[in-house]
Design a protein around this motif. Structure first.
Motif, short mmCIF file in Angstrom:
data_model
loop_
_atom_site.label_atom_id
_atom_site.label_comp_id
_atom_site.label_asym_id
_atom_site.label_seq_id
_atom_site.Cartn_x
_atom_site.Cartn_y
_atom_site.Cartn_z
N THR A 1 3.36 -3.08 -6.45
CA THR A 1 2.11 -3.73 -6.89
C THR A 1 2.11 -3.84 -8.41
OG1 THR A 1 0.94 -2.77 -5.01
CG2 THR A 1 -0.43 -3.56 -6.83
N THR B 1 -5.94 -2.68 -5.63
CA THR B 1 -4.88 -1.88 -5.03
C THR B 1 -5.30 -1.57 -3.60
OG1 THR B 1 -4.47 -0.87 -7.17
CG2 THR B 1 -3.54 0.26 -5.25
N LYS C 1 -4.94 0.60 -0.21
CA LYS C 1 -4.43 1.90 0.24
C LYS C 1 -4.67 2.02 1.74
CE LYS C 1 -4.37 6.71 -1.22
NZ LYS C 1 -4.45 7.41 0.03
N SER D 1 0.84 -1.22 0.00
CA SER D 1 0.00 0.00 0.00
C SER D 1 0.87 1.26 0.00
CB SER D 1 -0.93 -0.01 1.22
OG SER D 1 -0.24 0.44 2.37
N PRO E 1 3.15 1.60 -4.53
CA PRO E 1 2.33 1.18 -5.68
C PRO E 1 3.20 0.59 -6.81
CG PRO E 1 1.81 3.43 -5.02
CD PRO E 1 2.94 3.00 -4.17
#
Ligand code: HEM
Length: 466
Positions: free
Chosen positions: A298, A431, A433, A292, A295
Motif C-alpha cells: 500500500t 488503509t 485491514k 490488507s 501494508p
C-alpha cells in the motif's frame, strides 16, 4: 524452467493445498458438497492435459499454453463454447458475443469493437473517476464511524456502478440499476447448481432437465428492467453522451449496414452488465485483501501515485504510468483469476496433446491451474508483483486471465484501467485491514470469490487531493 531462489519476504496468499488424486464415487460425492478448487490434485499442476475421472461426459483439463492455443485459436471451429455456459447465460444475455459462434459471432464482434476500443475506454474513465469519488465520500463516513465493511459487497457495488455509468452515463442509484445487479447475482446463485448437474451428469447431448423456474422469473425481470432503460435512453431522456450504449446504437452490421434492433441492444447491454461487473469486483476484492496483508505494498502504491500525479487528482493519462500498481492488479488476476475455468466442447473427434478427444467432450482450460502451473512460473503460489518486470517470468502464453485468441475478453482494457485506478485511488486515502485473514479462502461460484465474507476496517490517510 530455471527456478529463482525464493525471496524470503514474498507473501503466499490463501489457496487450497492440492489434494491426493480423487477417483470414482468419492469424487462424485465431494463434487456436490465442496469447493471445486479443493478437488485439484497436485498432478494437474504438472501435466499439459489430463482427463477428469468420474464425470460421465468425457472431460479434459488442458493446462499447457500450447494446447490452450490449439483449442482457443488454431482449432477453434472444432471447439465452440460449451452449451453448459451458453445455456446458462443465453436466457439473460440472449444472442450476444458471449453465447454465439461462427459468422453471427464474427459480425457481432465487429459491431461491438468500437465499444471496447481505446477511445471508448478513455471516455469511460470519466465514469470510473466519478464512481470512485462517490465511493471515497462513502468510505469517509465508514472510516469515521469505525464500522467494518464487507469487502466483496462493497466491490460489487462499486464495479456495478462503474459499468452502469459507462453504459448509460448515469449513476446506478438514480435509475433502476441496483435492482438489475441484485437480480443478476440471484440468477447466478440459482443457476449454479444447474451448472454442476449439467457438467457432472451431462452426456454429449443437451441436458433434458430445465432451468429452475426461479431462474426464468429472474431472467424476465432483468430483461424487463434493461428494456425499459434502453427505451428511455433511445427516447433521449438521458441526453446525448459518449458511452457504451451510444456506441452500440451507432454500430452497423458489416454487410447489411443495419443497426442492432431493440432486443439485440438489450442482449449486448445485459452482456456488459454481467461480464463487466462481478469479474472486476472479484479481482479488486482479492487485490485489496492482499494489500490488507501487505501494508508495504500500500505504501509503495501511495508513493508511486503521489509521484506520478504530483499530488493532484488521478486522471486517465496517469493510469498507464502506475507500473507497480498495475502489477499488483495483474498479479492478483494471476493468483485469483475471476474466471477460473473456461469451457469449450469438441464438435468432432480429434487429437489433442497425444490424446484422442471424443466428439461431445468437455474441454476445460483453467486460468487457476495454468497460472499456478509448476512448469511455467517461478514460485507460482507466491504473490510477486515484480515478476512482470523480469524476463524469466512469465512463460509466454501462460498468463490468461482474460482468455486467449479471437474470443479474448472485450472489456480487458477497461478492466485494467478500472482496476489500476481503483487500487491507486482508494489506497491513496485509506488503509484496509482485514479481520480474521486466516479464515479467508477462495471458492468458485461462476466467478472466483471468498468462501466467507472478508470484513475490513478502514483507516483514513491525511487529507489530500482525489
Ligand atoms: C477483471 C475483469 C475481467 C475478467 C477477468 C474477464 C475475463 C474474461 C474471460 C476469461 C473471457 C473469455 C471467456 C471464454 O473464452 O470463454 C471474457 C470474455 C468476455 N468479456 Fe470479460 N473479463 C473481465 C471484464 C470484462 C468487462 C469490464 C467487460 C465489458 C465491459 C467484459 C466483457 C466480456 C465479453 C463481452 C466477453 C465475450 C467475448 C467473446 O466471446 O467474444 N469483460 N472475459
Amino acid at each position: 524452467m530455471q527456478q529463482r531462489t525464493l525471496d524470503p519476504i514474498l507473501y503466499r496468499p490463501p489457496a487450497p493445498i492440492p489434494c491426493k488424486p480423487l477417483r470414482g464415487l468419492r469424487l462424485l460425492r465431494i463434487f456436490w458438497s465442496r469447493n471445486v478448487l479443493d478437488l485439484i490434485p497436485e498432478e494437474l499442476f504438472n501435466t499439459p492435459i489430463q482427463r477428469i475421472p468420474a464425470i460421465r461426459r468425457p472431460c479434459y483439463l488442458v493446462n499447457s499454453p500450447d494446447l490452450a492455443n490449439q483449442v482457443l485459436i488454431e482449432m477453434r471451429m472444432s471447439f465452440p463454447k460449451s452449451y453448459v455456459m451458453v445455456d446458462t447465460l443465453m436466457p439473460v444475455v440472449g444472442e450476444s458475443t458471449m453465447t454465439t459462434s461462427g459468422s453471427t459471432w464474427d459480425e457481432q464482434r465487429e459491431m461491438i469493437a468500437p465499444a471496447s476500443s481505446h477511445v471508448s475506454v478513455r471516455a469511460a474513465y470519466a465514469h470510473v473517476e466519478a464512481a470512485c469519488n462517490e465511493f471515497l465520500s462513502y468510505l469517509d463516513g465508514v472510516a469515521e464511524s469505525g464500522k467494518s465493511i464487507c469487502l466483496r459487497d462493497e466491490m460489487d457495488q462499486l464495479t456495478a456502478d462503474i459499468i452502469f455509468r459507462s453504459i448509460f452515463s448515469h449513476p446506478m442509484d438514480n435509475l433502476r440499476g441496483r435492482r438489475v445487479f441484485e437480480l443478476a447475482r440471484q440468477y447466478q446463485t440459482v443457476t449454479s447448481s444447474w451448472v454442476r448437474k449439467t457438467v457432472l451428469r451431462g452426456t454429449s447431448d443437451k441436458p433434458k432437465w430445465p432451468m429452475p423456474k426461479e431462474a426464468q422469473l429472474l431472467r424476465d425481470e432483468i430483461r424487463r428492467l434493461l428494456s425499459e432503460l434502453v427505451d428511455e435512453y433511445t427516447a433521449d431522456r438521458f441526453g446525448q453522451h459518449d458511452d457504451l450504449c451510444q456506441r452500440l446504437l451507432d454500430a452497423r452490421h458489416p454487410q447489411s449496414g443495419l443497426p442492432f434492433n431493440r432486443g439485440q441492444l438489450v442482449d449486448h447491454i445485459a452482456t456488459f452488465c454481467l461480464a463487466g461487473h462481478q469479474t472486476t469486483s472479484s479481482a479488486l476484492t482479492w487485490a485489496f485483501f492482499i494489500l490488507s496483508q501487505r501494508p508495504d505494498y500500500t505504501e509503495h502504491i501511495r508513493r508511486e501515485t503521489d509521484e506520478v500525479t504530483s499530488g493532484e487528482n488521478l486522471d486517465y493519462t496517469h493510469v498507464s504510468r502506475l507500473v507497480f500498481t498495475r502489477n499488483i492488479f495483474r498479479e492478483a488476476l494471476r493468483l485469483y483469476p475471476p474466471i477460473a475455468f473456461i469451457s469449450r466442447m469438441a464438435t468432432e473427434e480429434t487429437m489433442l496433446g497425444g490424446q484422442k478427444i471424443p466428439r461431445g467432450a468437455l474441454i476445460i482450460i483453467s486460468p487457476w491451474v495454468v497460472h499456478r502451473h509448476r512448469a511455467y512460473w517461478n514460485h507460482p503460489d507466491y504473490f510477486d508483483p515484480d515478476r512482470f518486470e523480469r524476463d524469466d517470468d512469465p512463460m509466454p502464453g501462460a498468463y490468461m486471465p482474460f482468455g486467449v485468441g479471437p474470443r479474448v475478453c472485450t472489456g480487458a482494457s477497461l478492466a485494467m484501467v478500472e482496476g489500476t485506478a481503483m487500487l491507486a485511488g482508494l489506497s491513496r486515502h485509506f488503509t484496509f485491514k482485514a479481520e480474521a485473514p486466516e479464515k479467508v479462502f477462495p471458492e468458485v461460484a461462476i466467478t472466483l470469490r471468498p468462501q466467507s465474507e472478508i470484513m475490513c476496517t478502514l483507516t483514513k490517510r491525511d487529507h489530500m487531493a482525489r
